[in-house]
Design a protein around this motif. Structure first.
Motif, PDB file in Angstrom:
ATOM      1  N   LEU A  71       1.000  -1.218  -0.079  1.00 56.57           N
ATOM      2  CA  LEU A  71       0.104   0.209   0.193  1.00 56.57           C
ATOM      3  C   LEU A  71       0.887   1.302   0.024  1.00 56.57           C
ATOM      4  O   LEU A  71       0.736   2.323  -0.766  1.00 56.57           O
ATOM      5  N   MET A  72       2.096   1.104   0.682  1.00 57.63           N
ATOM      6  CA  MET A  72       2.919   2.545   0.773  1.00 57.63           C
ATOM      7  C   MET A  72       3.580   2.601  -0.718  1.00 57.63           C
ATOM      8  O   MET A  72       3.762   3.745  -0.902  1.00 57.63           O
ATOM      9  N   GLU A  73       3.975   1.675  -1.249  1.00 56.12           N
ATOM     10  CA  GLU A  73       4.574   1.687  -2.832  1.00 56.12           C
ATOM     11  C   GLU A  73       3.680   1.948  -3.783  1.00 56.12           C
ATOM     12  O   GLU A  73       3.886   2.788  -4.510  1.00 56.12           O
ATOM     13  N   HIS A  74       2.230   1.324  -3.520  1.00 55.44           N
ATOM     14  CA  HIS A  74       1.394   1.450  -4.688  1.00 55.44           C
ATOM     15  C   HIS A  74       0.569   2.842  -4.751  1.00 55.44           C
ATOM     16  O   HIS A  74       0.404   3.181  -5.700  1.00 55.44           O
ATOM     17  N   SER A  75       0.043   2.931  -3.385  1.00 55.95           N
ATOM     18  CA  SER A  75      -0.873   4.317  -3.401  1.00 55.95           C
ATOM     19  C   SER A  75      -0.237   5.431  -2.559  1.00 55.95           C
ATOM     20  O   SER A  75      -1.004   6.280  -2.169  1.00 55.95           O
ATOM     21  N   GLN A  76       1.012   5.297  -2.607  1.00 57.42           N
ATOM     22  CA  GLN A  76       1.847   6.388  -1.698  1.00 57.42           C
ATOM     23  C   GLN A  76       1.313   6.620  -0.432  1.00 57.42           C
ATOM     24  O   GLN A  76       1.318   7.697   0.074  1.00 57.42           O
ATOM     25  N   PHE A  77       0.899   5.647   0.259  1.00 54.63           N
ATOM     26  CA  PHE A  77       0.396   5.698   1.748  1.00 54.63           C
ATOM     27  C   PHE A  77       1.638   5.849   2.558  1.00 54.63           C
ATOM     28  O   PHE A  77       2.597   5.412   2.418  1.00 54.63           O
ATOM     29  N   THR A  78       1.302   6.571   3.648  1.00 53.27           N
ATOM     30  CA  THR A  78       2.198   6.635   4.820  1.00 53.27           C
ATOM     31  C   THR A  78       1.961   5.610   5.631  1.00 53.27           C
ATOM     32  O   THR A  78       0.799   4.821   5.306  1.00 53.27           O
ATOM     33  N   TYR A  79       2.854   4.965   6.405  1.00 56.49           N
ATOM     34  CA  TYR A  79       2.421   3.664   7.312  1.00 56.49           C
ATOM     35  C   TYR A  79       1.374   3.897   8.045  1.00 56.49           C
ATOM     36  O   TYR A  79       0.410   2.956   7.956  1.00 56.49           O
ATOM     37  N   PRO A  80       0.982   4.891   8.627  1.00 54.50           N
ATOM     38  CA  PRO A  80      -0.363   5.090   9.523  1.00 54.50           C
ATOM     39  C   PRO A  80      -1.593   4.997   8.462  1.00 54.50           C
ATOM     40  O   PRO A  80      -2.374   4.432   8.615  1.00 54.50           O
ATOM     41  N   GLU A  81      -1.219   5.712   7.232  1.00 50.29           N
ATOM     42  CA  GLU A  81      -2.512   5.591   6.221  1.00 50.29           C
ATOM     43  C   GLU A  81      -2.937   3.919   5.649  1.00 50.29           C
ATOM     44  O   GLU A  81      -3.998   3.707   5.770  1.00 50.29           O
ATOM     45  N   ALA A  82      -1.566   3.449   5.776  1.00 50.00           N
ATOM     46  CA  ALA A  82      -1.843   1.834   5.506  1.00 50.00           C
ATOM     47  C   ALA A  82      -2.401   1.216   6.476  1.00 50.00           C
ATOM     48  O   ALA A  82      -3.508   0.401   6.075  1.00 50.00           O
ATOM     49  N   ILE A  83      -2.197   1.418   7.622  1.00 49.99           N
ATOM     50  CA  ILE A  83      -2.743   0.505   8.761  1.00 49.99           C
ATOM     51  C   ILE A  83      -4.277   0.917   8.836  1.00 49.99           C
ATOM     52  O   ILE A  83      -4.955   0.128   9.186  1.00 49.99           O
ATOM     53  N   ARG A  84      -4.634   2.375   8.797  1.00 43.51           N
ATOM     54  CA  ARG A  84      -5.781   2.612   8.679  1.00 43.51           C
ATOM     55  C   ARG A  84      -6.837   2.145   7.629  1.00 43.51           C
ATOM     56  O   ARG A  84      -7.856   1.535   7.796  1.00 43.51           O
ATOM     57  N   TYR A  85      -6.128   2.016   6.418  1.00 45.30           N
ATOM     58  CA  TYR A  85      -6.752   1.310   5.454  1.00 45.30           C
ATOM     59  C   TYR A  85      -7.154  -0.167   5.633  1.00 45.30           C
ATOM     60  O   TYR A  85      -8.220  -0.434   5.238  1.00 45.30           O
ATOM     61  N   LEU A  86      -6.078  -0.585   6.002  1.00 44.80           N
ATOM     62  CA  LEU A  86      -6.378  -2.061   6.424  1.00 44.80           C
ATOM     63  C   LEU A  86      -7.400  -2.547   7.488  1.00 44.80           C
ATOM     64  O   LEU A  86      -8.139  -3.421   7.467  1.00 44.80           O
ATOM     65  N   ALA A  87      -7.276  -1.484   8.592  1.00 45.78           N
ATOM     66  CA  ALA A  87      -8.328  -1.604   9.614  1.00 45.78           C
ATOM     67  C   ALA A  87      -9.667  -1.457   8.960  1.00 45.78           C
ATOM     68  O   ALA A  87     -10.472  -1.930   9.416  1.00 45.78           O
ATOM     69  N   ARG A  88     -10.004  -0.300   8.167  1.00 43.73           N
ATOM     70  CA  ARG A  88     -11.260  -0.251   7.519  1.00 43.73           C
ATOM     71  C   ARG A  88     -11.521  -1.415   6.605  1.00 43.73           C
ATOM     72  O   ARG A  88     -12.690  -1.705   6.744  1.00 43.73           O
ATOM     73  N   LYS A  89     -10.707  -1.892   5.865  1.00 41.93           N
ATOM     74  CA  LYS A  89     -10.974  -3.354   5.215  1.00 41.93           C
ATOM     75  C   LYS A  89     -11.758  -4.331   5.939  1.00 41.93           C
ATOM     76  O   LYS A  89     -12.581  -5.018   5.377  1.00 41.93           O
ATOM     77  N   TYR A  90     -11.017  -4.625   7.058  1.00 40.43           N
ATOM     78  CA  TYR A  90     -11.028  -5.688   7.802  1.00 40.43           C
ATOM     79  C   TYR A  90     -12.038  -5.453   9.012  1.00 40.43           C
ATOM     80  O   TYR A  90     -12.065  -6.118   9.981  1.00 40.43           O
ATOM     81  N   ASN A  91     -12.734  -4.237   9.042  1.00 40.72           N
ATOM     82  CA  ASN A  91     -13.635  -3.688  10.215  1.00 40.72           C
ATOM     83  C   ASN A  91     -12.917  -3.991  11.568  1.00 40.72           C
ATOM     84  O   ASN A  91     -13.492  -4.470  12.475  1.00 40.72           O
ATOM     85  N   ILE A  92     -11.583  -3.500  11.548  1.00 39.67           N
ATOM     86  CA  ILE A  92     -10.839  -3.414  12.726  1.00 39.67           C
ATOM     87  C   ILE A  92     -11.054  -2.090  13.484  1.00 39.67           C
ATOM     88  O   ILE A  92     -10.732  -0.875  12.991  1.00 39.67           O
ATOM     89  N   GLU A  93     -11.429  -2.178  14.715  1.00 38.96           N
ATOM     90  CA  GLU A  93     -11.531  -0.725  15.522  1.00 38.96           C
ATOM     91  C   GLU A  93     -10.280  -0.355  15.763  1.00 38.96           C
ATOM     92  O   GLU A  93      -9.257  -0.996  16.052  1.00 38.96           O
ATOM     93  N   ILE A  94     -10.048   1.162  15.496  1.00 39.52           N
ATOM     94  CA  ILE A  94      -8.783   1.810  15.517  1.00 39.52           C
ATOM     95  C   ILE A  94      -8.582   2.252  17.027  1.00 39.52           C
ATOM     96  O   ILE A  94      -9.459   3.356  17.255  1.00 39.52           O
ATOM     97  N   GLU A  95      -7.576   1.708  17.890  1.00 34.28           N
ATOM     98  CA  GLU A  95      -7.227   2.459  19.161  1.00 34.28           C
ATOM     99  C   GLU A  95      -6.145   3.422  18.931  1.00 34.28           C
ATOM    100  O   GLU A  95      -5.297   3.210  18.368  1.00 34.28           O
ATOM    101  N   GLU A  96      -6.623   4.457  19.548  1.00 32.34           N
ATOM    102  CA  GLU A  96      -5.665   5.716  19.527  1.00 32.34           C
ATOM    103  C   GLU A  96      -4.910   5.885  20.653  1.00 32.34           C
ATOM    104  O   GLU A  96      -5.451   5.916  21.678  1.00 32.34           O
ATOM    105  N   THR A  97      -3.682   6.427  20.637  1.00 31.90           N
ATOM    106  CA  THR A  97      -2.887   6.821  21.899  1.00 31.90           C
ATOM    107  C   THR A  97      -2.391   8.444  21.442  1.00 31.90           C
ATOM    108  O   THR A  97      -2.694   8.839  20.139  1.00 31.90           O
ATOM    109  N   GLU A  98      -2.423   9.211  22.514  1.00 38.60           N
ATOM    110  CA  GLU A  98      -2.170  10.491  22.361  1.00 38.60           C
ATOM    111  C   GLU A  98      -1.035  10.939  21.770  1.00 38.60           C
ATOM    112  O   GLU A  98       0.100  10.382  21.839  1.00 38.60           O
TER     113      GLU A  98
END
Length: 692
Positions: A71-98
């Motif tokens: 995802l980082m190579e193909h869609s020029q995502f940053t690392y957090p963007e790629a994680i968020r994309y996969l989380a959305r794809k697999y319906n994984i709730e994203i926990e955030e830290t400050e």
């Protein structure tokens, strides 16, 4: 910041073949998948995905990694963007830290532009559905076009208020910066007061293949002759018109599944087809079709059906894009609608079954289509007919495949009632001219460079040691144990055998490190009479333990710094983890290490690209003989190092011939016996490597 728990869940859940399958048309190749590289223009698949290893490798560019890396190579995502994309794809709730202030400050420009664009899309949609102006003007317009609420939601359609700065004011109030509003073109800068680019228009968000909002198309609803009917976002860091197709995000899976892509001109054509149940459709958004847009489709299918409006003028203008499609080696069919109809209006008036039936019955080969459209103009005019034939042969000349060209020439000769020989001669002239033009252009662009005669092609590192391949096979007349041959990157391009053996150690550790095997241990033992004998005994070790103990015993440290670092990292990981998880291991590696690990793991997958098994050639799988593979790897490395010692000793004999060299000669003999011992263990004849 995304929590580590979320990241771990994403890595455990995401399946690499599913993630990449959203972007690349993958076909099964044994236990793996293969497809056309999404990073280069190629016609033979060199892109491999290994579900078992959870990684991919693009042999045409050398890129590789896991799902996130893709995802980082193909869609020029940053690392957090790629994680968020996969989380959305697999319906994984994203926990955030400050996030710290420093981390917030590191958010890059592209991400900020994406966030502004996504905010704008939500804002326009909210105005459409919930404001009086939006419902009265925008929503009414979409309803008149026959769009359902589900369709409006699916394509996130919206409305930009007639007010000069409605979006700008709302975005600034929400904390978005003016520089990013202007950077995306949503806001037009002016010293006294910035204003909205799209005021008073219905809005069509333009999404990337991964679903990110890149820009917008806006249609004016008034009869203002001074204003453009359609207005697109300007070029920006995230939006490049020539590389984007409207609807590709919603169409990608259907295109791959149907193995065909319908190409239309406008936003509403795409939307109306989707509503009619045909999702494998994209639009060039009113711009001339470009090679980049065609390659975007080529990642998913090699078949394009171009849909044209019924008017003759539009048809003549549109068929110019066919040659570009042919140049990319794709299969083209063409379908036109009745006079006065376009894909939007025709889909609106007909059922799904009637639309599918019409497309199937009226889609023609491009030669037949061109002839049917242009023959009316030529009629009985010989000059115009000759020009038409020449135009058709020019299109055929763009096709890279010779067999396809010949078939089309035969078809053209039949349709136009002309000698096939004449067409072949004309085709040869055109191809020759194209080659001459290409060579001329290349010479003009080519910079002077020096070619070294002794430099092998594609100098770099190769594994596999194919004796028929001059890139990877060993030098003529040279034999050594092991199964890897490599070129070093030194100026003289000597074969770097040590590099290959050390790389092989890493490969074995990665593939089988945690596997338990029976290994033969050899040690000296005295009998009752005091005679010392060599005794062998089978003992169980994990592969990584056997390699570690063997290298420790010989006090061997890998000479390649990168390999030594990966080796240390692997041994630590195996000692700390009972089960080896490639995803978790790759997560902890620096990018340089992760890239090399991927290269090593996917090297064997070259075999499946060529479909040897389909030709009744069955490469031996290394997992079938793990113990032998590990033992040979250790012996091969020892062989090389012993050869190095022998070479050093012989060199000292040559440089000091007058001295007493009996001890040195004795050492040479002893080490030579050791090589013979290796030969017995390996079951083949080995000789010392000849240093120069």
């Amino acid at each position: 910041m995304i929590s580590q728990k979320t990241i771990d869940t994403v890595f455990e859940t995401a399946r690499v073949e599913e993630v990449i399958g959203d972007f690349v048309n993958l076909k099964r190749a044994g236990s793996n998948f293969k497809g056309l590289s999404p990073f280069s223009d190629e016609r033979s698949p060199s892109f491999m995905v290994s579900p078992a290893k959870g990684i991919w490798k693009d042999f045409s560019t050398g890129k590789g990694g896991n799902s996130v890396k893709f995802l980082m190579e193909h869609s020029q995502f940053t690392y957090p963007e790629a994680i968020r994309y996969l989380a959305r794809k697999y319906n994984i709730e994203i926990e955030e830290t400050e996030q710290t202030d420093a981390e917030k400050a590191m958010t890059d420009v592209r991400e900020s532009m994406y966030l502004v664009s996504e905010f704008a899309a939500k804002y326009f949609n909210d105005v459409l559905l919930n404001s009086e102006e939006g419902k009265a003007i925008g929503y009414s317009y979409f309803k008149e076009r026959g769009f359902t609420n589900e369709t409006i939601k699916k394509f996130n359609l919206g409305y930009s208020p007639e007010t000069w700065d409605a979006l700008t004011k709302e975005a600034l109030g929400k904390g978005y910066k003016l520089e990013f509003l202007e950077g995306t073109g949503l806001t037009i800068p002016r010293e006294d007061r910035p204003f909205d680019r799209f005021k008073g228009r219905v809005m069509f968000p333009i999404q990337s293949m991964s679903g990110r909002v890149l820009g917008f198309g806006g249609r004016i609803l008034t009869n203002d002759k001074k204003a453009a009917k359609y207005l697109n976002s300007p070029e920006s860091e995230i939006y490049h018109k020539s590389k984007v197709l409207y609807g590709i995000y919603h169409a990608k899976q259907s295109i791959a599944k149907q193995n065909n892509c319908y190409l239309v001109e406008g936003y509403t054509d795409v939307i109306q087809f989707n509503q009619a149940g045909i999702e494998n459709v994209v639009a060039s958004s009113g711009t001339a079709l470009t090679p980049d847009q065609i390659r975007l489709i080529n990642r998913l299918t090699r078949n394009i059906t171009v849909l044209f409006d019924g008017d003759a003028a539009g048809l003549r203008a549109s068929i110019r894009g066919i040659d570009l499609i042919l140049e990319e080696g794709m299969n083209v069919r063409v379908c036109s609608f009745p006079d006065g109809e376009d894909p939007d209006s025709f889909a609106r008036k007909n059922s799904h079954e009637a639309l599918v039936s019409y497309l199937e019955e009226n889609s023609k080969d491009f030669i037949q289509f061109k002839a049917s459209i242009l023959m009316d103009e030529a009629k009985n005019d010989p000059i115009k007919k000759a020009d038409l034939i020449r135009d058709m042969v020019a299109s055929i000349s763009k096709i890279p495949d010779r067999i396809q060209r010949e078939v089309y020439i035969q078809e053209c000769a039949r349709i136009m009632d002309i000698s096939e020989q004449v067409l072949v001669s004309t085709l040869a002239q055109l191809i020759q001219k194209d080659l001459a033009d290409a060579n001329k252009k290349q010479k003009q662009e080519q910079k002077p460079f020096e070619v070294h005669r002794n430099q092998p092609p594609n100098a770099g590192s190769f594994s596999g040691g194919d004796p028929e391949d001059p890139r990877t096979g060993p030098p003529e007349g040279y034999d050594y144990p092991g199964d890897s041959g490599y070129y070093s990157q030194e100026q003289n391009q000597k074969v770097d055998i040590l590099y290959g053996f050390e790389r092989k150690v890493i490969e074995v550790l990665l593939l089988y490190g945690s596997v338990v095997e029976d290994f033969e241990d050899v040690f000296l033992k005295a009998d009752e009479e005091g005679n010392v004998k060599e005794v062998s005994e089978k003992r169980q070790y994990k592969v990584f333990e056997k390699i570690y103990l063997s290298l420790q015993e010989d006090e061997i440290q890998l000479s390649n710094v990168l390999f030594q670092n990966i080796y240390n990292n692997l041994i630590d990981f195996y000692n700390q983890n009972e089960v080896f998880s490639l995803d978790k291991y790759l997560m902890r590696l620096e990018p340089e290490f992760a890239q090399e690990v991927t290269n090593i793991l996917m090297e064997d997958e070259r075999l499946t690209i060529h479909n040897w098994e389909g030709q009744n050639i069955f490469p031996k799988q290394k997992s079938e003989t793990i113990e032998q593979n590990v033992s040979e790897t250790i012996f091969a490395l020892r062989w090389y190092l012993v050869s190095a010692i022998i070479a050093e000793l012989k060199n000292s004999l040559l440089t000091n011939p007058q001295e007493d060299n009996s001890e040195t000669l004795s050492m040479v003999m002893d080490y030579s016996k050791l090589l013979n011992n290796f030969s017995k263990k390996l079951g083949r004849v080995v000789v010392p490597y000849h240093y120069q």
